[in-house]
Design a protein around this motif. Structure first.
Motif, short mmCIF file in Angstrom:
data_model
loop_
_atom_site.label_atom_id
_atom_site.label_comp_id
_atom_site.label_asym_id
_atom_site.label_seq_id
_atom_site.Cartn_x
_atom_site.Cartn_y
_atom_site.Cartn_z
N CYS A 86 0.62 -1.13 0.01
CA CYS A 86 -0.16 0.22 0.01
C CYS A 86 0.96 1.40 0.02
N ARG B 73 -0.39 4.08 1.18
CA ARG B 73 -0.49 5.05 2.13
C ARG B 73 -0.07 4.41 3.39
N ARG B 74 -0.25 5.42 4.63
CA ARG B 74 -0.07 4.99 5.72
C ARG B 74 -0.94 5.42 6.91
N CYS B 75 -2.12 4.76 6.71
CA CYS B 75 -3.38 5.54 7.77
C CYS B 75 -2.80 5.26 9.16
N CYS C 55 -4.72 2.00 10.39
CA CYS C 55 -4.64 0.88 9.43
C CYS C 55 -4.67 -0.38 10.47
N LEU D 286 1.20 -3.60 4.35
CA LEU D 286 1.63 -2.62 3.59
C LEU D 286 2.86 -2.60 2.90
N GLY E 67 -7.11 -4.95 0.50
CA GLY E 67 -5.52 -4.93 0.41
C GLY E 67 -4.99 -4.52 1.99
N GLY E 68 -4.04 -3.81 2.09
CA GLY E 68 -3.30 -3.23 1.21
C GLY E 68 -4.09 -2.23 0.12
N GLU F 143 -8.87 2.47 -1.48
CA GLU F 143 -8.79 3.89 -0.65
C GLU F 143 -9.35 5.00 -1.58
N LYS G 184 -10.68 9.45 2.41
CA LYS G 184 -9.48 9.46 3.65
C LYS G 184 -9.12 10.89 4.00
S1 SF4 Z 1 -6.04 1.61 5.79
FE1 SF4 Z 1 -6.01 0.83 3.61
S2 SF4 Z 1 -5.21 2.72 2.79
FE2 SF4 Z 1 -4.96 3.03 4.59
S3 SF4 Z 1 -2.49 2.24 5.03
FE3 SF4 Z 1 -3.95 0.64 5.36
S4 SF4 Z 1 -4.43 -0.63 3.73
FE4 SF4 Z 1 -3.44 1.36 2.87
#
Ligand code: SF4
Length: 275
Positions: free
Chosen positions: A47, A49-51, A54, A60, A109-110, A138, A160
């Motif tokens: 992925c 992103r780094r929410c 998560c 990731l 995912g990811g 996302e 997001k």
């Molecule tokens: S929540 Fe989804 S978009 Fe955000 S970091 Fe995790 S896998 Fe990636």
């Protein structure tokens, strides 16, 4: 003879097309408007992103190996295989995991759209086997979405918000993504994860974006209503608190002023202690 050669070429192609997976397993859909639907999850690994919240941190960074459960996910996986894996193998695992119960497959995912070419091929194969496909994303990669859209029946996309993820959001790409979905006939819902520190200004900006899509779509008569899901965050990664019911209801009432279908839905699979 010619047909036989074409079939052999087709089989070779299916073996040659490869993707990087995290997991394949059967469970219940726990989010959005499809809650409770028996589903085979094909979790892609990696992925961008780094929410902050998560809950699939293991996926990731591209994983070297994928875990496969050929049925209901209990205890250890049936297979642990090295990435990348072939289209042919994934199709076979999905069929076995689905058994007689799952008609839906989730690409998750990811971030699944990072491997859009692979998913387009996999989607094509699975549609031929009569599966329905849900793409969980996302929601910020519209160009890659175009490759997969012809092979999916439903899309669950996030907006997001920076105050919840701890990362910037490209609102332009987000709008382009949602417009692309709204123009098609796929079922769709948009999810906003609600944290205790959500910025109401950002939230209203997201609602306005959806309301704008709703309005323009009604005008050109191609609209399929996009449900807005407010998903109270499940503590994970750097997030430890859940939002109050008061906050959720206030946001829902703000959204309902402009949108026709707003729901508060937690991650039901977490409540049921499912994967
Ligand atoms: S929540 Fe989804 S978009 Fe955000 S970091 Fe995790 S896998 Fe990636």
């Amino acid at each position: 003879m010619v047909t036989q050669q074409a079939e052999t070429r087709g089989e070779k192609l299916k073996v040659a097309i490869k993707g990087n997976l995290s997991e394949v397993f059967l469970s219940l859909q726990g989010e959005g408007i499809w809650v409770g639907t028996p589903t085979v999850f094909v979790r892609m690994t990696g992925c961008h992103r780094r929410c902050r919240y998560c809950d699939t941190e293991f996926a990731l960074v591209a994983e070297k190996q994928a875990r496969v459960w050929l049925g209901w996910r209990i205890s250890e996986p049936d297979l642990v295989v090295s990435n990348p894996v072939s289209l042919c193998d994934v199709t076979g695992w999905v069929q076995k995991a689905a058994g007689q119960v799952a008609k839906w497959v989730s690409f998750t995912g990811g971030e699944p759209l990072l491997q859009a070419d692979f998913l387009a091929e996999l989607g094509k194969e699975l549609k031929e086997l009569d599966f329905k496909i849900l793409l969980e994303t996302e929601g910020g990669l519209p160009d890659r979405l175009m490759k997969v859209l012809p092979f999916v029946d439903a899309v669950a996309a996030d907006i997001k918000l920076p105050s919840t993820t701890g990362e910037p959001l490209d609102w332009g790409e987000c709008e382009r993504f949602l417009k692309t979905v709204a123009r098609t006939q796929v079922q769709a819902c948009v999810k906003i994860v609600v944290t205790t520190d959500i910025d109401e200004g950002e939230f209203c900006q997201a609602v306005d974006l959806l309301a704008k899509l709703h309005g323009s779509a009604v005008d050109c008569r191609v609209f399929r209503p996009i449900t807005l899901i407010l998903q109270p965050v499940t503590p994970a990664r750097f997030v430890t608190e859940t939002p109050s019911m008061g906050l959720l209801l206030r946001l829902a009432s703000l959204a309902q002023m402009k949108l026709p279908d707003v729901r508060i839905v937690p991650q039901v699979h977490k409540l049921m202690q499912l994967p």
